[in-house]
Scaffold this motif. Structure first.
Motif, mmCIF file in Angstrom:
data_model
loop_
_atom_site.group_PDB
_atom_site.id
_atom_site.type_symbol
_atom_site.label_atom_id
_atom_site.label_comp_id
_atom_site.label_asym_id
_atom_site.label_seq_id
_atom_site.Cartn_x
_atom_site.Cartn_y
_atom_site.Cartn_z
ATOM 1 N N GLU A 1 32.318 50.720 56.663
ATOM 2 C CA GLU A 1 32.852 49.916 58.855
ATOM 3 C C GLU A 1 31.468 50.509 59.158
ATOM 4 O O GLU A 1 32.003 50.470 60.548
ATOM 5 C CB GLU A 1 34.195 50.457 59.077
ATOM 6 N N PRO A 2 30.568 49.700 58.890
ATOM 7 C CA PRO A 2 29.417 50.382 60.085
ATOM 8 C C PRO A 2 29.187 49.641 61.676
ATOM 9 O O PRO A 2 28.020 50.417 62.447
ATOM 10 C CB PRO A 2 28.265 49.750 59.649
ATOM 11 N N THR A 3 30.341 48.463 61.883
ATOM 12 C CA THR A 3 30.788 48.461 63.068
ATOM 13 C C THR A 3 31.897 48.674 63.515
ATOM 14 O O THR A 3 31.704 48.031 64.888
ATOM 15 C CB THR A 3 29.434 47.365 62.913
ATOM 16 N N GLU B 1 22.627 52.706 69.572
ATOM 17 C CA GLU B 1 21.528 53.613 69.378
ATOM 18 C C GLU B 1 21.708 54.623 68.179
ATOM 19 O O GLU B 1 20.651 55.028 67.590
ATOM 20 C CB GLU B 1 20.257 54.121 70.913
ATOM 21 N N LYS B 2 22.554 55.175 68.442
ATOM 22 C CA LYS B 2 23.333 56.119 67.191
ATOM 23 C C LYS B 2 23.287 55.301 65.622
ATOM 24 O O LYS B 2 23.098 56.550 65.116
ATOM 25 C CB LYS B 2 24.200 57.210 68.015
ATOM 26 N N GLN B 3 23.584 54.076 66.073
ATOM 27 C CA GLN B 3 23.768 53.656 64.653
ATOM 28 C C GLN B 3 22.771 53.185 63.875
ATOM 29 O O GLN B 3 22.517 53.479 62.670
ATOM 30 C CB GLN B 3 24.794 52.358 64.697
ATOM 31 N N PHE C 1 28.783 55.402 58.104
ATOM 32 C CA PHE C 1 29.645 55.191 58.139
ATOM 33 C C PHE C 1 29.826 53.985 59.642
ATOM 34 O O PHE C 1 29.232 53.878 60.876
ATOM 35 C CB PHE C 1 30.153 56.588 58.280
ATOM 36 N N GLN C 2 31.466 54.267 59.732
ATOM 37 C CA GLN C 2 31.993 54.030 60.980
ATOM 38 C C GLN C 2 31.093 55.115 62.323
ATOM 39 O O GLN C 2 30.829 54.341 63.172
ATOM 40 C CB GLN C 2 33.179 53.964 61.416
ATOM 41 N N PHE C 3 30.859 56.359 62.450
ATOM 42 C CA PHE C 3 30.520 57.198 63.404
ATOM 43 C C PHE C 3 29.307 57.741 62.577
ATOM 44 O O PHE C 3 29.194 58.085 61.158
ATOM 45 C CB PHE C 3 31.702 57.928 63.912
ATOM 46 N N ALA C 4 28.443 57.598 63.983
ATOM 47 C CA ALA C 4 27.240 58.144 63.284
ATOM 48 C C ALA C 4 26.655 59.195 62.990
ATOM 49 O O ALA C 4 26.079 59.253 61.816
ATOM 50 C CB ALA C 4 26.213 57.649 64.571
ATOM 51 N N ILE D 1 21.338 54.765 60.835
ATOM 52 C CA ILE D 1 21.118 53.339 59.365
ATOM 53 C C ILE D 1 19.343 54.298 58.329
ATOM 54 O O ILE D 1 19.140 54.583 57.233
ATOM 55 C CB ILE D 1 21.109 52.066 59.423
ATOM 56 N N ALA D 2 18.752 54.435 59.870
ATOM 57 C CA ALA D 2 17.377 54.981 59.408
ATOM 58 C C ALA D 2 17.632 56.003 58.524
ATOM 59 O O ALA D 2 16.795 56.731 57.666
ATOM 60 C CB ALA D 2 16.285 55.470 60.631
ATOM 61 N N ARG D 3 18.484 57.421 58.935
ATOM 62 C CA ARG D 3 18.732 58.953 58.494
ATOM 63 C C ARG D 3 19.713 58.127 57.098
ATOM 64 O O ARG D 3 19.501 58.610 56.300
ATOM 65 C CB ARG D 3 19.766 59.347 59.269
ATOM 66 N N GLY D 4 19.942 56.865 56.942
ATOM 67 C CA GLY D 4 20.860 56.570 55.021
ATOM 68 C C GLY D 4 19.595 56.098 54.145
ATOM 69 O O GLY D 4 20.055 56.256 53.731
#
Length: 227
Positions: free
Chosen positions: A171-173, A150-152, A91-94, A156-159
């Motif tokens: 809206e990931p960015t 880094e949070k994003q 998502f937009q925020f991690a 992504i890795a978690r996703g």
């Protein structure tokens, strides 16, 4: 190869006696390893379409096909299992858990997805994923010490640590500066292709469209074009 298909998907709300049709017969197909970007003005139905595709709300009519299975005919527990095992989300925020380290964030996702991997196998997968997103050196860090980029990367890795079939990126960015946005989208594209994940991306940033394999335009609850 097509893996996910929406057929004549409709969504209707009632505001008192007034009928509001938010989605008006959407047909959309996602393919393995490809990024499909969903664009359009606010109120065009992008977010509604994404949440229906992701099993976060039901469609009023139509079919949402994951392979040969229609999610619209499933009960809530069946959909929950699909979201946990077959889908990934960014998502937009991690939205990282503040009291868990980077490594623990990924381990939690494996637990949520009911991974059948043994503990040492989970460790191997986490090591691989952290190296892929270039965060292995921060595995013991907590979210409060990470930059936005880094949070994003961790998000992504978690996703995708559980190897989902579909990644939904909403809206990931949007919360990142230009350089970090490009870094994040390059990473999403690399992982989508490397791991053969079909990705549905919602974005308002036209610069991010260069990372998509296909651009689908929406207006007033309809798809009006695709390139």
């Amino acid at each position: 190869m097509s893996i996910f298909t929406l057929k004549n998907v409709r969504k209707t709300f009632y505001n008192g006696e007034i009928k509001e049709e938010i989605l008006k017969g959407i047909d959309l197909t996602l393919k393995e390893g490809e990024i499909t970007a969903l664009v359009g003005p606010s109120g065009s139905g992008k977010s509604t379409l994404l949440t229906i595709a992701a099993g976060l709300q039901p469609a009023t009519d139509g079919k949402v096909m994951l392979g040969m299975k229609n999610m619209i005919s499933m009960n809530s527990e069946q959909i929950r299992k699909i979201r946990a095992n077959k889908f990934g989300f960014v998502f937009q925020f991690a939205h990282l858990v503040p009291f868990l380290t980077v490594e623990e964030q990924l381990l939690l996702m494996l637990d949520v997805s009911e991974s059948k991997l043994k503990k040492h196998e989970q460790k191997i997968e986490i090591n691989k994923m952290l190296k892929m997103v270039e965060m292995d050196h921060r595995r013991n860090a907590y979210p409060s010490s990470l930059s936005g980029g880094e949070k994003q990367r961790v998000a992504i890795a978690r996703g995708i640590i559980h190897k989902p079939k579909i990644l939904f990126a909403d809206e990931p960015t949007a919360s990142l500066d230009s350089k970090r946005s490009k870094d994040v989208m390059s990473l999403i594209r690399h992982l989508a292709r490397t791991l053969n994940i079909a990705t549905l991306l919602v974005t308002h940033d036209e610069e991010m469209l260069t990372y998509a394999d296909r651009i689908v335009k929406m207006s007033d609850g309809k798809i009006i074009g695709a390139v």
